[in-house]
Design a protein around this motif. Structure first.
Motif, PDB file in Angstrom:
ATOM      1  N   VAL A   1       0.855  -1.189   0.000  1.00 55.51           N
ATOM      2  CA  VAL A   1       0.000   0.000   0.000  1.00 55.51           C
ATOM      3  C   VAL A   1       0.887   1.233   0.000  1.00 55.51           C
ATOM      4  N   ALA A   2       0.642   2.141  -0.931  1.00 55.69           N
ATOM      5  CA  ALA A   2       1.304   3.442  -0.966  1.00 55.69           C
ATOM      6  C   ALA A   2       0.246   4.494  -0.645  1.00 55.69           C
ATOM      7  N   LEU A   3       0.519   5.320   0.346  1.00 57.43           N
ATOM      8  CA  LEU A   3      -0.484   6.264   0.825  1.00 57.43           C
ATOM      9  C   LEU A   3       0.120   7.634   1.077  1.00 57.43           C
ATOM     10  N   VAL A   4      -0.574   8.656   0.584  1.00 53.98           N
ATOM     11  CA  VAL A   4      -0.312  10.048   0.955  1.00 53.98           C
ATOM     12  C   VAL A   4      -1.598  10.557   1.577  1.00 53.98           C
ATOM     13  N   LEU A   5      -1.548  11.017   2.831  1.00 57.97           N
ATOM     14  CA  LEU A   5      -2.771  11.401   3.533  1.00 57.97           C
ATOM     15  C   LEU A   5      -2.525  12.622   4.403  1.00 57.97           C
ATOM     16  N   ARG A   6      -3.484  13.533   4.370  1.00 55.97           N
ATOM     17  CA  ARG A   6      -3.398  14.751   5.182  1.00 55.97           C
ATOM     18  C   ARG A   6      -4.643  14.884   6.045  1.00 55.97           C
ATOM     19  N   MET A   7      -4.429  15.162   7.316  1.00 53.41           N
ATOM     20  CA  MET A   7      -5.514  15.381   8.261  1.00 53.41           C
ATOM     21  C   MET A   7      -5.733  16.880   8.483  1.00 53.41           C
ATOM     22  N   ASP A   8      -6.969  17.248   8.787  1.00 52.96           N
ATOM     23  CA  ASP A   8      -7.293  18.635   9.111  1.00 52.96           C
ATOM     24  C   ASP A   8      -8.454  18.627  10.099  1.00 52.96           C
ATOM     25  N   ALA A   9      -8.205  19.133  11.288  1.00 47.91           N
ATOM     26  CA  ALA A   9      -9.229  19.219  12.336  1.00 47.91           C
ATOM     27  C   ALA A   9      -9.871  17.867  12.624  1.00 47.91           C
ATOM     28  N   GLY A  10      -9.042  16.830  12.655  1.00 42.34           N
ATOM     29  CA  GLY A  10      -9.544  15.508  13.016  1.00 42.34           C
ATOM     30  C   GLY A  10     -10.218  14.742  11.909  1.00 42.34           C
ATOM     31  N   ARG A  11     -10.222  15.286  10.684  1.00 42.30           N
ATOM     32  CA  ARG A  11     -10.837  14.609   9.540  1.00 42.30           C
ATOM     33  C   ARG A  11      -9.817  14.443   8.417  1.00 42.30           C
ATOM     34  N   ILE A  12     -10.080  13.491   7.562  1.00 44.01           N
ATOM     35  CA  ILE A  12      -9.181  13.229   6.430  1.00 44.01           C
ATOM     36  C   ILE A  12      -9.443  14.270   5.348  1.00 44.01           C
TER      37      ILE A  12
END
Length: 320
Positions: free
Chosen positions: A237-248
């Motif tokens: 699995v290759a993943l780029v993920l950003r969170m903002d205020a507790g949400r994806i």
């Protein structure tokens, strides 16, 4: 190995339009020639054509086709802004092979399906129309997504999976000019034409891989394999993920070991956007990813393994 004519190019233009088999690192081609899976009459060495530089491309990066895997993974810009790519490269092969293997050659590597590698078996990829012995044979490492009756082999690479998640592009020169293809569209599914691995036409060569501007967030490459090193992925699995205020807030994913090409499914990322992380959400994402999954018997375990691996990666990427 059968006899062949050897020539050496000094400019990339000499390779464009050539009917010779191109030789760069040779880490895959020479093995296939020794096994007589590939028997080219002419081999053109392109190592001295100047395609071995890494350069800024606006806010992105242009990586020459002949840059070695090791050089790419060690580049300070790659490590700082696109660490997913460095992680994936270092998860593959061995240091010796990474020192020789090139970026374009890695993209064009052929499957390691044992029926493809043996000339005494039926393989539509090696000999179109002959059949596929993997369907009723040893298929533990084979595809659960995007397969067909023509071929159930998997794409073996790690690097391309990361490049797919990073929305990279492949720069191609042809006798009619230059074109660019999204990495996600570069490799082909079998769909009755199993012998063609990618969209390259005769006489075309890859000149570079381009990365867009860096994306903010966590970058993770997770590879599950039979042993801790020098083994192909059962699931990756290759993943780029950003969170903002507790949400994806943003997510880009690609998967290896599951299909004939690095697998992407926009529905998976769309299901995550704007949501609070939870086991139920991760299950929903896995349901979408695996909605068309089909095992062949020995590889049935890949379906629950892919589910667990995706959940683990999402958990790690979203935890505070």
């Amino acid at each position: 190995m059968r006899a062949f004519d050897y020539a050496r190019a000094t400019e990339a233009a000499e390779a464009v339009g050539s009917d010779a088999r191109l030789l760069a690192g040779g880490t895959n081609l020479l093995d296939l020639m020794k096994l007589e899976v590939e028997t080219p009459a002419r081999v053109l060495d392109i190592n001295r054509t100047g395609l071995d530089r890494i350069e800024a491309d606006g806010e992105g990066l242009r990586i020459g086709a002949l840059v070695s895997n090791s050089a790419c993974a060690a580049d300070a810009r790659v490590r700082a802004d696109w660490p997913l790519l460095a992680q994936a490269i270092l998860a593959g092969a061995s240091p010796q092979l990474r020192n020789k293997a090139t970026m374009a050659g890695n993209l064009c590597q052929r499957t390691r399906c044992q029926y493809f590698m043996r000339t005494d078996t039926r393989c539509n990829k090696r000999e179109p129309g002959s059949g596929c012995d993997a369907l009723e044979g040893v298929n533990r490492n084979h595809a659960i997504l995007g397969a067909s009756e023509a071929c159930i082999a998997t794409y073996p690479g790690d690097m391309a999976v990361a490049l797919a998640a990073l929305d990279a592009w492949v720069e191609i020169d042809s006798p009619s000019g230059r074109r660019s293809v999204a990495l996600r569209e570069f490799h082909r599914l079998p769909n009755g034409i199993a012998h063609r691995d990618n969209v390259l036409e005769p006489g075309e060569i890859i000149t570079a891989i381009t990365l867009p501007a860096p994306v903010r967030g966590r970058q993770i490459y997770r590879k599950v394999r039979e042993r801790s090193s020098y083994a192909f992925a059962l699931v990756s699995v290759a993943l780029v993920l950003r969170m903002d205020a507790g949400r994806i807030a943003a997510a880009q994913l690609a998967f290896g070991g599951l299909a004939h090409k690095p697998w992407t499914d926009s529905r998976v990322a769309e299901a995550l956007l704007g949501q609070k992380p939870s086991p139920a959400l991760f299950d929903k994402a896995a349901d979408l990813l695996l909605s068309g999954a089909q095992g062949q018997g020995e590889n049935d375990f890949k379906i629950p393994l892919a589910r667990r691996t995706l959940a683990a990666v999402l958990h790690d990427a979203t935890k505070e």
